[in-house]
Design a protein around this motif. Structure first.
Motif, mmCIF file in Angstrom:
data_model
loop_
_atom_site.group_PDB
_atom_site.id
_atom_site.type_symbol
_atom_site.label_atom_id
_atom_site.label_comp_id
_atom_site.label_asym_id
_atom_site.label_seq_id
_atom_site.Cartn_x
_atom_site.Cartn_y
_atom_site.Cartn_z
ATOM 1 N N HIS A 280 14.416 12.709 -12.990
ATOM 2 C CA HIS A 280 14.438 12.635 -11.532
ATOM 3 C C HIS A 280 13.323 11.787 -10.948
ATOM 4 O O HIS A 280 13.066 11.864 -9.745
ATOM 5 N N SER A 281 12.679 10.971 -11.770
ATOM 6 C CA SER A 281 11.654 10.084 -11.211
ATOM 7 C C SER A 281 12.354 8.942 -10.480
ATOM 8 O O SER A 281 13.545 8.678 -10.687
ATOM 9 N N LEU A 282 11.635 8.263 -9.639
ATOM 10 C CA LEU A 282 12.230 7.188 -8.849
ATOM 11 C C LEU A 282 12.795 6.093 -9.746
ATOM 12 O O LEU A 282 13.907 5.617 -9.530
ATOM 13 N N ASN A 283 12.057 5.710 -10.763
ATOM 14 C CA ASN A 283 12.538 4.653 -11.665
ATOM 15 C C ASN A 283 13.830 5.060 -12.361
ATOM 16 O O ASN A 283 14.749 4.255 -12.493
ATOM 17 N N ILE B 227 0.837 -1.207 0.000
ATOM 18 C CA ILE B 227 0.000 0.000 0.000
ATOM 19 C C ILE B 227 0.871 1.255 0.000
ATOM 20 O O ILE B 227 0.583 2.233 -0.712
ATOM 21 N N GLY B 228 1.953 1.238 0.764
ATOM 22 C CA GLY B 228 2.858 2.388 0.801
ATOM 23 C C GLY B 228 3.509 2.655 -0.536
ATOM 24 O O GLY B 228 3.573 3.795 -1.005
ATOM 25 N N VAL B 229 4.016 1.609 -1.181
ATOM 26 C CA VAL B 229 4.663 1.761 -2.483
ATOM 27 C C VAL B 229 3.647 2.200 -3.534
ATOM 28 O O VAL B 229 3.923 3.094 -4.345
ATOM 29 N N ALA B 230 2.464 1.612 -3.513
ATOM 30 C CA ALA B 230 1.433 1.977 -4.488
ATOM 31 C C ALA B 230 1.009 3.442 -4.313
ATOM 32 O O ALA B 230 0.823 4.160 -5.300
ATOM 33 N N SER B 231 0.878 3.896 -3.079
ATOM 34 C CA SER B 231 0.477 5.288 -2.864
ATOM 35 C C SER B 231 1.587 6.251 -3.258
ATOM 36 O O SER B 231 1.321 7.334 -3.781
ATOM 37 N N PHE B 232 2.858 5.853 -3.052
ATOM 38 C CA PHE B 232 3.970 6.703 -3.490
ATOM 39 C C PHE B 232 3.970 6.848 -5.007
ATOM 40 O O PHE B 232 4.125 7.951 -5.531
ATOM 41 N N TYR B 233 3.810 5.726 -5.725
ATOM 42 C CA TYR B 233 3.784 5.799 -7.179
ATOM 43 C C TYR B 233 2.587 6.600 -7.673
ATOM 44 O O TYR B 233 2.700 7.355 -8.640
ATOM 45 N N GLY C 21 4.301 14.538 -10.274
ATOM 46 C CA GLY C 21 5.380 14.557 -11.254
ATOM 47 C C GLY C 21 6.672 15.113 -10.688
ATOM 48 O O GLY C 21 6.716 15.655 -9.580
ATOM 49 N N ARG C 22 7.714 14.924 -11.432
ATOM 50 C CA ARG C 22 9.041 15.426 -11.076
ATOM 51 C C ARG C 22 9.700 15.956 -12.337
ATOM 52 O O ARG C 22 9.212 15.792 -13.440
ATOM 53 N N LYS C 23 10.884 16.573 -12.164
ATOM 54 C CA LYS C 23 11.647 17.041 -13.309
ATOM 55 C C LYS C 23 12.054 15.836 -14.153
ATOM 56 O O LYS C 23 12.269 14.754 -13.615
#
Length: 54
Positions: free
Chosen positions: A38-41, A20-26, A33-35
């Motif tokens: 600079h996304s997590l992936n 649930i934590g990972v899904a909510s972060f994504y 969004g990010r620059k």
């Protein structure tokens, strides 16, 4: 009524919480969004690809 100490089971509750934590972060990252670059992936891919080159 009996009270149950676990939501699902003793072993699945922590896994469910992490999922649930990972899904909510994504979901947050997709919405806000990010620059570019600079996304997590992209940051994780850059980190692990630089380790292989060394």
């Amino acid at each position: 009524m009996a009270s149950y100490p676990y939501l699902i089971s003793r072993t699945l509750d922590p896994l469910f919480g992490v999922f649930i934590g990972v899904a909510s972060f994504y979901a947050h990252e997709q919405r806000v969004g990010r620059k570019p670059g600079h996304s997590l992936n992209e940051l994780v891919a850059k980190r692990f690809s630089s380790e292989k080159k060394q």
